[in-house]
Design an enzyme around this catalytic site. Sequence first.
Site, short mmCIF file in Angstrom:
data_model
loop_
_atom_site.label_atom_id
_atom_site.label_comp_id
_atom_site.label_asym_id
_atom_site.label_seq_id
_atom_site.Cartn_x
_atom_site.Cartn_y
_atom_site.Cartn_z
N LEU A 101 34.18 37.96 17.68
CA LEU A 101 33.34 37.44 18.75
C LEU A 101 34.10 37.68 20.04
O LEU A 101 35.32 37.52 20.09
CB LEU A 101 33.08 35.93 18.57
CG LEU A 101 32.08 35.51 17.50
CD1 LEU A 101 31.99 33.98 17.45
CD2 LEU A 101 30.70 36.10 17.75
N ASP A 102 33.39 38.04 21.09
CA ASP A 102 34.03 38.32 22.37
C ASP A 102 34.83 37.11 22.86
O ASP A 102 34.54 35.97 22.49
CB ASP A 102 32.98 38.67 23.43
CG ASP A 102 32.19 39.91 23.06
OD1 ASP A 102 32.77 40.78 22.38
OD2 ASP A 102 31.02 39.99 23.44
N PHE A 103 35.79 37.38 23.72
CA PHE A 103 36.64 36.36 24.33
C PHE A 103 35.80 35.22 24.92
O PHE A 103 36.11 34.05 24.75
CB PHE A 103 37.48 37.02 25.44
CG PHE A 103 38.35 36.09 26.21
CD1 PHE A 103 39.54 35.62 25.69
CD2 PHE A 103 37.99 35.69 27.50
CE1 PHE A 103 40.37 34.75 26.41
CE2 PHE A 103 38.79 34.83 28.23
CZ PHE A 103 39.98 34.37 27.69
N THR A 105 32.64 34.45 24.18
CA THR A 105 31.55 34.02 23.29
C THR A 105 32.08 32.99 22.30
O THR A 105 33.18 33.16 21.76
CB THR A 105 30.96 35.22 22.52
OG1 THR A 105 30.43 36.17 23.46
CG2 THR A 105 29.85 34.78 21.58
#
Length: 241
Positions: A101-103, A105
Amino acid sequence: MERLQKVIAHAGIASRRKAEELILEGRVTVNGKVVKELGIKVTGSDRIEVSGIPLEREEPVYFLFYKPRGVISSVKDEKGRKVVTDYFEQIKQRIYPVGRLDFDTSGALLLTNDGEFANLLMHPSSEVEKVYVAKVKGIPVKEKLRSLEKGVHLEDGKTAPARVKLLSLDKKKQTSIIELAIHEGRNRQVRRMFEAIGHPVLKLKRERYGTLTLHGLNSGDFKELTPHEVKQLRTLAMGKK
């Protein structure tokens, strides 16, 4: 199946590079036979010995983690930022995230030490649905939401059909809350999909991964999956195989 040197490294015997050296030196056997090729892959049932000592593999473990925003989906970060495994310091197994998961998100992320399971879930043909809730800029018209359902063109190809639901909107602030369900896992895909229709994401959370929800978990919490939950994910992932 996993590469032999990766299995040796994961068991804590040596680094992956050192494991490769051990293989090339003929000090590793698989099911009683000396292996000197780096490309060989092994299964969980194969007997592996390093310098005559049987390799003891960790028991597989599976966790659902509620990843907070501002945390890296990795086991380490060169810049010293907080990573997901920092929340699992009491877990003795060497676990790693399934995908990422993105930083910026938050939400549902799986961690495990089972490489076969992780590869199955991350395979492009995996049928595991991921449900996201996004706060986006502006209020999309129905045609734009329909385009998300049919698939939008990104620089790495058209996205697969998705399920889309407008949950709420704020005319004063000109923002919308939208639920998006996909089974693909491209890099920053959800954000890029919304950018493609002209409504950039302001905040993003993954609410569900397959049959798993964040119910009962707070940000930064995790729970171990039951055998039934693991079996359900395997079954979903193998949908079209």
